[in-house]
Scaffold this motif. Structure first.
Motif, mmCIF file in Angstrom:
data_model
loop_
_atom_site.group_PDB
_atom_site.id
_atom_site.type_symbol
_atom_site.label_atom_id
_atom_site.label_comp_id
_atom_site.label_asym_id
_atom_site.label_seq_id
_atom_site.Cartn_x
_atom_site.Cartn_y
_atom_site.Cartn_z
ATOM 1 N N LYS A 1 10.101 -9.033 1.579
ATOM 2 C CA LYS A 1 9.891 -7.783 2.245
ATOM 3 C C LYS A 1 9.189 -8.095 2.921
ATOM 4 O O LYS A 1 7.494 -8.253 3.212
ATOM 5 C CB LYS A 1 9.884 -6.766 0.883
ATOM 6 N N ILE B 1 3.173 -0.293 9.123
ATOM 7 C CA ILE B 1 1.621 0.365 9.349
ATOM 8 C C ILE B 1 1.742 0.556 10.616
ATOM 9 O O ILE B 1 1.152 0.185 10.971
ATOM 10 C CB ILE B 1 1.771 -0.212 8.102
ATOM 11 N N LEU C 1 5.767 -6.435 6.056
ATOM 12 C CA LEU C 1 4.755 -5.345 6.336
ATOM 13 C C LEU C 1 4.386 -6.071 7.412
ATOM 14 O O LEU C 1 3.137 -6.422 7.698
ATOM 15 C CB LEU C 1 3.903 -4.678 5.029
ATOM 16 N N LEU D 1 -1.018 -1.612 0.533
ATOM 17 C CA LEU D 1 0.859 -0.569 1.228
ATOM 18 C C LEU D 1 1.163 -1.724 0.622
ATOM 19 O O LEU D 1 2.162 -1.614 0.376
ATOM 20 C CB LEU D 1 0.419 0.148 2.526
ATOM 21 N N ALA D 2 1.508 -2.878 1.124
ATOM 22 C CA ALA D 2 2.117 -3.845 0.919
ATOM 23 C C ALA D 2 2.634 -4.045 -1.269
ATOM 24 O O ALA D 2 3.464 -3.908 -0.846
ATOM 25 C CB ALA D 2 1.897 -5.293 1.484
ATOM 26 N N GLN D 3 1.216 -3.973 -1.284
ATOM 27 C CA GLN D 3 1.452 -4.077 -2.511
ATOM 28 C C GLN D 3 1.771 -2.640 -3.326
ATOM 29 O O GLN D 3 2.835 -3.378 -4.403
ATOM 30 C CB GLN D 3 -0.026 -4.518 -3.128
ATOM 31 N N GLU D 4 1.808 -1.948 -2.778
ATOM 32 C CA GLU D 4 2.312 -0.165 -2.954
ATOM 33 C C GLU D 4 4.224 -0.228 -2.976
ATOM 34 O O GLU D 4 4.658 -0.148 -3.470
ATOM 35 C CB GLU D 4 1.844 0.358 -2.500
ATOM 36 N N LEU D 5 4.276 -1.556 -1.780
ATOM 37 C CA LEU D 5 5.702 -0.831 -1.811
ATOM 38 C C LEU D 5 6.776 -2.151 -1.554
ATOM 39 O O LEU D 5 7.285 -2.506 -1.833
ATOM 40 C CB LEU D 5 5.869 -1.121 0.113
ATOM 41 N N CYS E 1 5.507 -5.750 -1.156
ATOM 42 C CA CYS E 1 6.515 -7.322 -0.099
ATOM 43 C C CYS E 1 5.163 -7.215 -0.408
ATOM 44 O O CYS E 1 4.626 -7.550 -0.863
ATOM 45 C CB CYS E 1 5.775 -6.198 1.575
ATOM 46 N N GLU F 1 9.338 -3.070 6.681
ATOM 47 C CA GLU F 1 8.637 -1.400 6.851
ATOM 48 C C GLU F 1 7.894 -2.279 7.610
ATOM 49 O O GLU F 1 7.325 -3.260 7.776
ATOM 50 C CB GLU F 1 8.095 -1.116 5.897
ATOM 51 N N HIS G 1 4.695 3.718 9.042
ATOM 52 C CA HIS G 1 3.658 4.503 7.282
ATOM 53 C C HIS G 1 2.464 4.548 8.066
ATOM 54 O O HIS G 1 1.490 3.714 8.745
ATOM 55 C CB HIS G 1 3.570 3.531 6.333
#
Length: 245
Positions: free
Chosen positions: A35, A69, A37, A128-132, A134, A67, A97
């Motif tokens: 996944k 950012i 980012l 954000l990568a860890q939140e999603l 990725c 995804e 995002h």
């Protein structure tokens, strides 16, 4: 003349695609289940990177998702058209995002503005990568960036080190990948013209006030003497095994 222009455009596109797939294969940048980012700055390199990865996703193997950012820095006075970036990502079915952040200048002056801006951008990407969920962050650095960084490290830090094609983070389950590392900036400029990518409203006010701008000019001067200068540096990095860390 029109036919000749179309032929040149086709050759450029084929060259970019060939180098893109070669980089993915050589450095094993994308694997099943990834996944990714993508850091979408709005510049030609990140736009091309997103388009190329979107095209690669259509191939069954490896199976991966993407995804993107886009980070807006509150205290750096440049602008990007976020509506255009949303439409661009949406065209390829990729979620975008948009994150707003900022930083305080270092009163001692020891940490340059460019360093602080880059550090805070990376922090937002990592978060954000860890939140999603990725496991990889893809950045749009190309061959010219790799060569310039290598020379900057050599001249200003006394070490022979590039920005690697793949860098696994030690403190988090993430890897930074650079799928455009074999692409020349000139080819990416042509791709941007062919695709009619929209340019930023304003460029970063600090981009010409840095060691990178000096080294970029130096490399351009070297290429007038020896056109293969950049590729010689690249070949040295490959031979020394420094493109993956």
């Amino acid at each position: 003349m029109a036919a000749a222009g179309q032929h040149d455009a086709k050759k450029t596109e084929q060259r970019v695609l060939r180098r893109f797939h070669k980089a993915l294969s050589t450095f094993r940048l994308i694997e099943d289940g990834d996944k990714v980012l993508v850091g979408l700055s709005g510049g030609k390199d990140s736009l091309c990177l997103l388009e190329l990865l979107a095209g690669r996703m259509k191939i069954q193997r490896p199976a991966f998702s993407v995804e993107a950012i886009h980070i807006r820095m509150a205290n750096i006075s440049y602008e990007t058209d976020t509506a255009y970036l949303r439409d661009f990502a949406s065209k390829f079915g990729i979620p975008l995002h948009i994150v707003d952040t900022g930083f305080e200048p270092d009163p001692s002056g020891k940490k340059p503005v460019c360093f602080l801006c880059s550090w805070h951008r990376r922090k937002q990407m990592f978060n954000l990568a860890q939140e999603l969920g990725c496991n990889k962050i893809a950045l749009g650095h190309h061959l010219d960036d790799v060569v310039e960084t290598t020379l900057m490290n050599l001249f200003f830090q006394g070490r022979f080190a590039p920005m690697p094609a793949k860098l696994s983070m030690r403190k988090m389950p993430l890897a930074i990948i650079r799928p455009l590392c074999m692409e020349t900036e000139s080819d990416l400029n042509r791709m941007a013209e062919m695709r009619q990518y929209e340019k930023q409203v304003k460029l970063c006010p600090y981009e010409h006030d840095s060691h990178r701008a000096t080294v970029k000019q130096m490399v351009a001067d070297l290429e007038r003497i020896y056109p293969d200068a950049k590729h010689s540096v690249w070949n040295a990095l490959m031979a020394d095994g420094k493109m993956i860390e």
